[in-house]
Design a protein around this motif. Structure first.
Motif, PDB file in Angstrom:
ATOM      1  N   ASN A   6      48.631  42.053  36.588  1.00  0.00           N
ATOM      2  CA  ASN A   6      47.731  42.755  37.798  1.00  0.00           C
ATOM      3  C   ASN A   6      48.587  44.081  38.746  1.00  0.00           C
ATOM      4  OD1 ASN A   6      45.877  41.723  35.752  1.00  0.00           O
ATOM      5  ND2 ASN A   6      46.329  39.522  37.291  1.00  0.00           N
ATOM      6  N   ARG A  16      43.585  45.087  35.823  1.00  0.00           N
ATOM      7  CA  ARG A  16      44.269  44.255  35.413  1.00  0.00           C
ATOM      8  C   ARG A  16      45.474  44.062  34.644  1.00  0.00           C
ATOM      9  NH1 ARG A  16      41.898  38.487  35.613  1.00  0.00           N
ATOM     10  NH2 ARG A  16      39.827  38.088  36.728  1.00  0.00           N
ATOM     11  N   HIS A  34      50.471  38.497  35.858  1.00  0.00           N
ATOM     12  CA  HIS A  34      49.211  37.777  35.407  1.00  0.00           C
ATOM     13  C   HIS A  34      49.420  36.078  34.221  1.00  0.00           C
ATOM     14  CE1 HIS A  34      50.120  38.373  31.210  1.00  0.00           C
ATOM     15  NE2 HIS A  34      48.850  37.873  31.184  1.00  0.00           N
ATOM     16  N   TYR A  67      42.250  39.018  42.567  1.00  0.00           N
ATOM     17  CA  TYR A  67      42.584  40.541  43.471  1.00  0.00           C
ATOM     18  C   TYR A  67      42.146  41.438  45.050  1.00  0.00           C
ATOM     19  CZ  TYR A  67      37.308  41.024  42.589  1.00  0.00           C
ATOM     20  OH  TYR A  67      35.938  40.934  43.225  1.00  0.00           O
TER      21      TYR A  67
END
Length: 127
Positions: free
Chosen positions: A33, A52, A101, A108
């Motif tokens: 990500n 992502r 990830h 985030y």
């Protein structure tokens, strides 16, 4: 290890546009990500945008929503930040960051959760 190198910063007038790039090398880019953060003089680093690992979902800070867009090209190991309608308050050093990830939930907007960082690129918006 992942190495990140930002480019595309510069001086622009208010209302103008810039596109930042973040090129990654090292371990598989598509596993990560990617986030964008910025830091203005005398201020803390703040979240700007994130995408992502699959590119299927993006996130934005309220201050940039509708003006900035992040995207990625996994074939080129590169993530982008398109910045439109720039304002003087967007002036800062912009950093890209990578989060594996596979390491768990993706927070985030939390800088300390990212594993790797670039060196930053300066964006200056004149009024």
């Amino acid at each position: 290890q992942v190495q990140l190198v930002e480019s595309g910063g510069g001086l622009v007038q208010a209302g103008g546009s810039l596109r930042l790039s973040c090129a990654a090398s090292g371990r598989s880019f598509s596993n990560y990500n990617m986030g964008w953060f910025r830091q203005a003089p005398g201020k803390e680093r703040e979240f700007v945008a994130a995408i992502r690992w699959s590119g299927g979902r993006t996130y934005y800070a309220d201050s940039v929503k509708g003006r900035f867009t992040t995207s990625r090209d996994n074939a080129k190991n590169t993530v982008y930040l398109q910045m439109n309608s720039l304002k003087p308050e967007d002036t800062a050093v912009y950093y890209c960051a990578a989060d594996d990830h596979n390491s768990g939930p993706y927070y985030y907007a939390t800088a300390r959760r990212y594993d790797y960082w670039g060196q930053g690129t300066q964006v200056t918006v004149s009024s």
